[in-house]
Design an enzyme around this catalytic site. Structure first.
Site, PDB file in Angstrom:
ATOM      1  N   CYS A  50      -8.873   1.469  -5.326  1.00 18.61           N
ATOM      2  CA  CYS A  50      -7.964   1.986  -6.353  1.00 18.61           C
ATOM      3  C   CYS A  50      -7.799   1.001  -7.510  1.00 18.61           C
ATOM      4  O   CYS A  50      -7.351   1.381  -8.589  1.00 18.61           O
ATOM      5  CB  CYS A  50      -6.620   2.347  -5.753  1.00 18.61           C
ATOM      6  SG  CYS A  50      -5.891   1.013  -4.824  1.00 18.61           S
ATOM      7  N   ARG A  52     -10.383  -1.352  -8.398  1.00 21.31           N
ATOM      8  CA  ARG A  52     -11.637  -1.885  -8.931  1.00 21.31           C
ATOM      9  C   ARG A  52     -12.809  -0.962  -8.640  1.00 21.31           C
ATOM     10  O   ARG A  52     -12.826  -0.249  -7.632  1.00 21.31           O
ATOM     11  CB  ARG A  52     -11.927  -3.271  -8.352  1.00 21.31           C
ATOM     12  CG  ARG A  52     -12.301  -3.274  -6.881  1.00 21.31           C
ATOM     13  CD  ARG A  52     -12.539  -4.669  -6.365  1.00 21.31           C
ATOM     14  NE  ARG A  52     -11.304  -5.435  -6.339  1.00 21.31           N
ATOM     15  CZ  ARG A  52     -11.053  -6.469  -7.122  1.00 21.31           C
ATOM     16  NH1 ARG A  52     -11.957  -6.894  -7.959  1.00 21.31           N
ATOM     17  NH2 ARG A  52      -9.906  -7.088  -7.052  1.00 21.31           N
ATOM     18  N   SER A 109      -6.946  -9.377  -5.580  1.00 23.26           N
ATOM     19  CA  SER A 109      -6.260  -8.093  -5.419  1.00 23.26           C
ATOM     20  C   SER A 109      -5.003  -8.034  -6.281  1.00 23.26           C
ATOM     21  O   SER A 109      -4.460  -9.065  -6.680  1.00 23.26           O
ATOM     22  CB  SER A 109      -5.861  -7.893  -3.957  1.00 23.26           C
ATOM     23  OG  SER A 109      -7.002  -7.883  -3.149  1.00 23.26           O
ATOM     24  N   GLN A 116      -6.110  -4.612   3.063  1.00 24.29           N
ATOM     25  CA  GLN A 116      -7.028  -3.475   2.985  1.00 24.29           C
ATOM     26  C   GLN A 116      -8.396  -3.839   2.420  1.00 24.29           C
ATOM     27  O   GLN A 116      -9.400  -3.237   2.778  1.00 24.29           O
ATOM     28  CB  GLN A 116      -6.432  -2.356   2.116  1.00 24.29           C
ATOM     29  CG  GLN A 116      -5.297  -1.600   2.773  1.00 24.29           C
ATOM     30  CD  GLN A 116      -3.977  -2.312   2.576  1.00 24.29           C
ATOM     31  OE1 GLN A 116      -3.911  -3.347   1.931  1.00 24.29           O
ATOM     32  NE2 GLN A 116      -2.923  -1.770   3.166  1.00 24.29           N
TER      33      GLN A 116
END
Lengths: 471, 274
Positions: A50, A52, A109, A116
């Site tokens: 979501c 990258r 992130s 995740q």
């Protein structure tokens, strides 16, 4: 390190731009298959999350990989061709490898340290394996990246603690209760979220669920759906679903065991009770519950007054009240009761802030892990290169030559020894001439894997593995 | 042999200090919180071997001297904690338990080095009863020590949660419920063992009363009786409070922690007096 990474992420573009290049469904696989069919890249991997969309590849015969990639994505998604590439990053060689390690270590992130990304990277690798677009280099790189991710999670506190309000509520419950299974829970508010949450509560083992709502009909409907609940009705909850407005509660449910079948067997008494009450009946019921979740849209406080206070005091046991409603549903005075732990949305936010600060402190430790792993990966890559192999081969022969001169030099006069040195050097050069010429020819014409195979063979044949060329 | 004993006496506190440091690292850095410590069984075996060899050498079990009993308490606390860790897969409380263990063993080692080894109870008939009495008392003190540690941790954790203190201890301690439950089980264990100890003690000292050494030993026996009685009383109060008075976990933990502190002070005082 003939590896390149091209991509777009939350660091370089807002979601409005990123979503145009997102690759949902089977698009990553189709993209990889297109690369394979056109032989543009020797190896390739597509990572799409979501935050990258990025492609790692080993270029084969592609002069403009950025244009080639964006062209392919535009065709796949039926969007106009992209001319402005300022939102994209383009890392090559060591930079690309370090970028992947930072991604795997969750340093890149949006929420630093989230868990995740490693699973998403593994998913991307599985797709690349399916499309057969990985080779020696990416296979090794991915496994190195997985090791970085695992070390970051296990050797540091980077992934510890909640970073969302939902997870903070879970963390809070874990400070009070050993497990929520078998606990009595009261839901104050029976909207769509309440109904979903109640089903999930039963599914995961709550011993008793009380649904309190202003409208008794609505509360009954929820309670009735619990009594007739079949396992297949127990929907898997998607915490990212925007329609769920009570993520804190649902996240709490996620921490419970998932494999409990709550459907009573024939003749068996139901192992749980689900009942509906009106808001005025809360004082009679609240004394029997362990956990209260308040998420109504009421403008005034719902849990307040002497009766509630008396009931909670009588309960004796610890009661955790999580008030995630704004405006608040619970009178702050209830927190003065010795057995009540009352937390509101601000408290949860403080937990999140503290955890994020803790994670920031761990970043240097993860950077050190990345540097460590990058060093070993770079050494491995060097061992596969032709030029370093040639240098090591020459050094190896020079060492042999010197050793033999040292051994037999004493038997010759000084003048003869000079001749001897010239002779042995010339002999070594002549012996090495053909293998070196062969290796050099590969660097112009052969594919990367052919070059690596040849370099690997030479190093194996002369037992040169583990040697490093001198700078 | 004496030199070996001296070495072991000083090595044991060092080993327990090692555990304190290891568990301190786990607690403060929050690493390896669910990984079992492979050194504990080794230390338990070493400690047990030391006590067994010493007992054989001296011809008596290590239960007739307060400092010996402290060492046995350190060993049994370690053993019980190891079981708790194996069952619960959680070593976050180890630091606090091993702090107590270290203090007990350190005190034992310091004073054993300077104390003549001789029975502190009169030589009376019924050696078996005496052993059972001492062993049960040792287990009861162990249970109370664990109840005290877990009770104190429960109270600290609860205080933090009540004050919304999202600080150092917030997510470093196990859940309140687990701490309270462990404290409660330890209290029950303490009551059972101390009851056995009291009954067997009455049998042993009842028979021994009026013997030739009875008068000389009376001060030490009185001290033991006081410490044992307080331990038993603490356990009874906690059990009755929870069972009959429906006390909350926090109140039981308060009694356990307070009781442990009292018994520890009395124990040290009795050692000092003896």
């Amino acid at each position: 390190m003939n590896i390149t990474a091209i991509g777009i992420s939350h660091h370089t573009a807002p979601v409005g731009v990123r979503e145009a290049f997102a690759l949902p469904g089977d698009l990553p696989l189709r993209l990889l298959r297109a690369f394979k069919a056109e032989d543009a890249f020797e190896e390739a991997l597509v990572l799409d999350t979501c935050n990258r969309t990025e492609v790692y590849f080993v270029a084969n015969k592609c002069d403009d990989p950025m244009g080639y990639l964006l062209g392919h994505i535009a065709r796949l998604k039926s969007i106009p061709a992209v001319t402005d590439t300022s939102a994209f990053y383009h890392h090559q060689g060591a930079d690309a490898v370090q970028h992947m390690f930072r991604v795997a270590g969750a340093l890149d992130s949006q929420i630093v340290g989230e868990h995740q990304i490693l699973g998403q990277l593994k998913g991307a690798y599985r797709l690349a394996l399916e499309a057969r677009t990985t080779g020696l280099l990416l296979n090794k790189l991915l496994h190195w990246a997985f090791r970085v991710g695992k070390r970051a999670q296990s050797e540091t506190n980077l992934g510890r603690g909640s970073t969302s309000i939902a997870q903070a509520a879970v963390e809070l419950a874990q400070q009070v209760f050993a497990s929520l299974a078998g606990k009595s829970v009261m839901l104050v508010g029976a909207g769509e979220t309440g109904a979903l949450a109640a089903k999930a509560l039963v599914r995961v083992g709550a011993g008793n669920v009380v649904v309190a709502n202003r409208s008794l009909d609505r509360a009954r409907k929820v309670a009735e759906s619990l009594r007739t609940l079949q396992p297949e009705d127990a929907v898997a909850l998607d915490l990212e679903d925007p329609s769920i407005r009570c993520p804190a509660l649902l996240a709490m449910l996620e921490m419970l065991p998932k494999d409990i079948d709550r459907r009573p067997a024939a003749g068996e008494k139901e192992r749980f009770a689900a009942r509906a009450i009106e808001l005025p009946d809360i004082p009679q019921a609240i004394g029997d519950v362990d956990l209260v979740i308040c998420a109504t849209g009421a403008p005034d406080m719902v849990l307040t007054g002497k009766e509630i206070t008396k009931a909670l005091r009588r309960a004796g046991r610890s009661v955790l009240i999580v008030d995630i409603a704004v405006p608040r549903d619970v009178d702050p005075k209830l927190d003065k009761l010795s057995n009540v732990f009352l937390y509101n949305i601000d408290d949860l936010d403080r937990i999140v802030s503290k955890n994020i600060a803790t994670r920031e402190l761990e970043v240097p430790r993860v950077e050190a892990i990345i540097a460590d792993e990058f060093g070993t990966f770079a050494a491995w890559c060097d061992s596969l290169e032709v030029i370093p192999t040639i240098k090591i081969l020459q050094e190896y022969f020079a060492e042999i030559q010197q050793a033999e001169i040292k051994r037999y030099g004493g038997k010759f006069s000084d003048a003869d020894r000079e001749q001897l040195e010239q002779f042995t050097r010339s002999l070594c050069n002549k012996i090495l001439h053909q293998p070196i010429a062969f290796l050099r020819s590969l660097s112009d014409s052969a594919s990367l894997s052919q070059r690596q195979a040849a370099a690997d063979f030479i190093r194996s044949a002369f037992r040169l593995k583990g040697r490093k060329d001198k700078p | 042999m004496d030199i070996l004993f001296k070495v072991a006496e000083w090595l044991l506190p060092l080993l327990y200090m090692g555990l304190v440091i290891d568990y301190g690292v786990t607690f403060f850095l929050r690493i390896r919180t669910h990984v079992h410590n492979g050194w504990i069984p080794v230390i338990i075996l070493f400690h047990a071997a030391f006590l067994v060899v010493r007992s054989i050498h001296l011809g008596q079990p290590p239960l007739f001297n307060g400092y010996e009993i402290l060492s046995v308490i350190a060993l049994s606390t370690t053993a019980v904690y190891y079981i708790v860790e194996l069952v619960g897969h959680d070593r976050r409380t180890g630091l606090f338990v091993f702090l107590i263990v270290f203090l007990a063993q350190y005190t034992s080692s310091v004073f054993l080095a300077n104390t003549a080894i001789e029975p502190t109870t009169p030589a009376v008939a019924g050696q078996g009863w005496r052993s059972l009495h001492s062993l049960a008392a040792t287990f009861a003190y162990t249970a109370l020590a664990l109840a005290g540690v877990y009770g104190a941790l429960h109270l600290i954790g609860r205080r933090n949660l009540k004050r919304h203190n999202i600080g150092l201890l917030f997510d470093r301690l196990p859940p309140l419920e687990l701490l309270g439950r462990t404290c409660w089980y330890a209290i029950i264990g303490g009551l059972v063992f101390m009851t056995i100890s009291v009954v067997t003690g009455a049998l042993v000292y009842g028979r021994g009363a009026g013997g030739p050494d009875a008068e000389a030993m009376s001060a030490k026996i009185i001290a033991k009786i006081v410490v044992g009685s307080v331990t038993w009383l603490v356990c009874v109060v906690a059990v009755l409070g929870k069972g009959v008075g429906k006390w909350s976990d926090s109140r039981v933990c308060l009694v356990a922690a307070g009781g442990f502190l009292t018994v520890a002070i009395l124990f040290v005082a009795s050692l000092a007096l003896s």
